[in-house]
Structures are given as C-alpha cells and as structure tokens.
Design a protein around this motif. Structure first.
Motif, mmCIF file in Angstrom:
data_model
loop_
_atom_site.group_PDB
_atom_site.id
_atom_site.type_symbol
_atom_site.label_atom_id
_atom_site.label_comp_id
_atom_site.label_asym_id
_atom_site.label_seq_id
_atom_site.Cartn_x
_atom_site.Cartn_y
_atom_site.Cartn_z
ATOM 1 N N UNK A 58 7.948 34.123 -29.884
ATOM 2 C CA UNK A 58 7.725 32.816 -30.014
ATOM 3 C C UNK A 58 6.214 32.444 -29.969
ATOM 4 N N UNK A 59 6.019 31.720 -30.924
ATOM 5 C CA UNK A 59 4.693 31.170 -31.460
ATOM 6 C C UNK A 59 4.794 30.078 -31.525
ATOM 7 N N UNK A 60 3.498 28.949 -31.674
ATOM 8 C CA UNK A 60 2.827 27.949 -32.959
ATOM 9 C C UNK A 60 2.219 28.411 -33.554
ATOM 10 N N UNK A 61 1.189 27.020 -34.422
ATOM 11 C CA UNK A 61 1.061 26.888 -35.342
ATOM 12 C C UNK A 61 0.839 25.974 -36.086
ATOM 13 N N UNK A 62 -0.363 24.821 -36.233
ATOM 14 C CA UNK A 62 -0.576 23.199 -36.141
ATOM 15 C C UNK A 62 -1.479 23.339 -37.118
#
Length: 379
Positions: free
Chosen positions: A204-208
């Motif tokens: 699980x990772x996020x990029x914005x």
C-alpha cells in the motif's frame, strides 16, 4: 500558460504568478509575489538556502534537504544528531536541487531532486545515505526530468515520484527493490505530475499531484499502489486544484494537501473507502499547504504558507486533533513558507522551509528554516 513541466516543486514556486494570470479560474492576486526580502521567523539555521523536505527516524536522527541560494546553487543537506543541525556533504553535481528525503533507519536514507537547477535540461537526481556518507545513485529516467518526493518502507523498498521531461511532462514513478531503482508503469496521462508519495507497506502506497497541470483542465491526481500496480483513485477536489503532499497513517487513514482552484488550502482525507474533502480551517484565497505527516488517525500536521493574496506570505501550521484541523502558532512574525513536515510522535515533530517569499532561490536570498514541536509549542 503552462506550468513548469519538470517538477511539482517548481510548480509550487511558480503557482502564485500563474494564479495571477487567472489560470484554471483561480482568483487573481496581482502583485502578490513581489519577492522583496522579508524579516525571518525567530528560528533559522542562518544558512542561505531553502529546505524542501524533512525526515526523522528517532530523536537523534533527522535529515532536511533543499538547495543553497543564488544562480550557482547546489544541493543542501542538513543532519540532526540529537543536539544540533549540521551540514552534510552532497555528492550531487553543481546545480543540484533536492526536493524530498525519506529515512528507513539511521543507516539508510534517500534524497531526491533534479540536476541543472531543475531547468530545461534537468535530469533526475537520487542520493543514498549508507550510514557513513551520501552517494549518488543511478536513476532510470533517460529522457530526464525531476523527482519531488520519496518514501521508504524499508531499506529494500522505497518509492520516488516526479515528472519526466517529455513534451508536456508526465508523472514519473520509480521503485527501489534493494538493488536498483526501476521505473514503474504509471496510469497518469500526459501533462501530469506527482509531488507527494507515502508508503504504508509493501502492498500500500499513495502518490499525489495533478493532471493537465497548468491548463484550464487542471485537476488533482491521486494514485494508489495495491502491491501489484498503480491505479488512479477519484478525488472530489474542485477544478483547478493541485495536491502537493500526501501522508498515510494506516490502510484506513491518509491525507492529501494542496491548493484549490480559488487559491485556498485544500485538504482531503482517505477513510478506507474513498477520498473526502475536509473543511478548510484557513478560509480565503492566498493560502497553500505544501506538506503533511500523520502519526495516527487522530494526530497529523500540515504545513505551508498563508497571506499570498496580500503579498506577504508567512509560515502556516495546522494540527489534526482527530476531529478537525486547527491553526497552530509558529514562532516569529516574519515572512516565509514551510515545505515539509516529519512526525516522530505526538510530542515530537519537525518542519522545514525558508524565510523569504515563495522560497525562490533565484529571485531572493532566503534562509533555511527548521522548527521543532515539543508537545506543546513550535520552537
């Protein structure tokens, strides 16, 4: 008018002049960024330069990165040893700029950015701390570009994001597997850029960032890593908005911050099922959020600057108490901005930035700024 295609940090520096032109329907702020020298806040390293990112692993180990001031600028790295901040040697080339830093332990850290002052010939820049010194590492983006943020799960698992130097630019995602950095497929369209990344685990990772950056169709962009691939996730932000930072406390709690199309702060929260916009505690145009960090679902910090519309921005700090975001006083009354924040616990956090308007090292002489939260006040 198009925003700088190389990195979202360059977008952050340029965004207010662009807002003044009415890009994406943002409120005009004519004359807001006259880059005169402003009095600095009370706490400063007294080093000419700008700090863009900060990371900490313990009360005795923290890193802050950025660049020195002037046209002959170079990468700037500062280290906290438990008592004082001291400069560390960067192996990067002259003209290097570091935008993000992440640390897995006292012996393993990453710093990312771009070469050639992030100009038209810029290439991605990655440096690694091995416990003794910083070393430059080969990057997998032959067409050039820049990296804005990095997140480390372990010494063998890290992500970095930014923008390629292709026509119009495109979001760039690279992954460290313990041996080398490799490019990861991105579902983002052309004209997109990523400015923040946060990793919860290997799955699980996020990029914005933003898609259609700098055009009337500009909108926020959020991508999620599920352990196999990156997928776009809907964001409810209004048209013309940009995300500059993202943080995650768990699989059910994450934050993304930036600026709305009307020039006010933007905060969104992931509740485990969807992203929702959160009420703005600093209403009105001319307020940006550049960084965010979370301790838990009930404790987080967001930093940036307010007062751009009046032409005199100053550091801004917000605290999430589990129910709402509240402004928190920072030392000093001078101008400046805070670009990054790192949290160790509810009683210990760091934030870094600069002491002059917009933190643009080519158009002023900012001083590097670091503040510490001791559980009751920022000093």
């Amino acid at each position: 008018m198009r925003m700088p295609p190389l990195t979202m940090r360059s977008v952050a520096i340029a965004v207010v002049p662009l807002l003044a032109t009415g890009v994406a329907g943002i409120v005009p702020v004519s004359g807001a960024l006259a880059l005169g020298r402003l009095p600095g806040p009370a706490v400063s390293l007294n080093t000419d330069g700008v700090l863009n990112g900060i990371a900490a692993t313990s009360p005795r180990n923290a890193w802050a990165v950025g660049s020195t001031s002037g046209h002959a600028s170079s990468a700037l790295i500062e280290r906290w040893n438990g008592r004082v901040w001291k400069p560390a040697r960067s192996p990067g080339p002259a003209g290097g700029v570091l935008h993000g830093v992440a640390a897995a332990s006292a012996r393993s850290a990453w710093a990312v950015g771009c070469t050639d002052n992030c100009g038209s010939r810029s290439r991605t820049l990655i440096e690694r701390w091995n416990g003794i010194s910083w070393k430059q590492v080969l990057t997998p983006a032959p067409e050039g570009g820049g990296l804005d943020a990095v997140a480390a799960v372990t010494a063998r698992d890290a992500w970095a994001v930014g923008t390629t130097r292709t026509t119009g630019g495109k979001a760039l995602i690279v992954h460290w597997n313990g041996k080398s950095w490799n490019r990861a497929p991105s579902p983002a369209p052309a004209g997109s850029s990523l400015s923040g990344v946060a990793a919860v685990s290997a799955r699980l990772a996020w990029a914005a960032g933003c898609s259609h950056c700098g055009t009337p169709s500009m909108q926020t962009l959020i991508l999620r890593w599920n352990g196999k691939s990156w997928k776009a996730v809907p964001s409810p932000a209004p048209a013309g908005s940009i995300f500059f930072g993202v943080a995650a406390a768990s699989a059910a709690s994450a934050w993304a911050v930036g600026v709305t199309g009307s020039g006010g702060t933007l905060i969104e929260r992931w509740n485990g099922a969807s992203w929702k916009q959160v009420p703005d505690p600093v209403p009105g145009a001319g307020s940006f959020l550049f960084g965010v960090a979370a301790v838990s679902a009930r404790s987080a910090w967001a930093v940036g600057a307010t007062g751009f519309a009046a032409g005199r921005p100053k550091p801004s700090i917000l605290q999430w108490n589990g129910t709402s975001w509240k402004p928190v006083s920072s030392p000093g009354s001078g101008g400046g901005a805070l670009n990054g924040v790192a949290v160790l616990s509810a009683r210990s956090a760091w934030t870094a930035g600069c002491t002059t308007t917009s933190c643009d090292t080519d158009r002023g002489t900012p001083k590097a700024l670091i503040l510490h939260w001791n559980g009751s006040t920022w000093k």
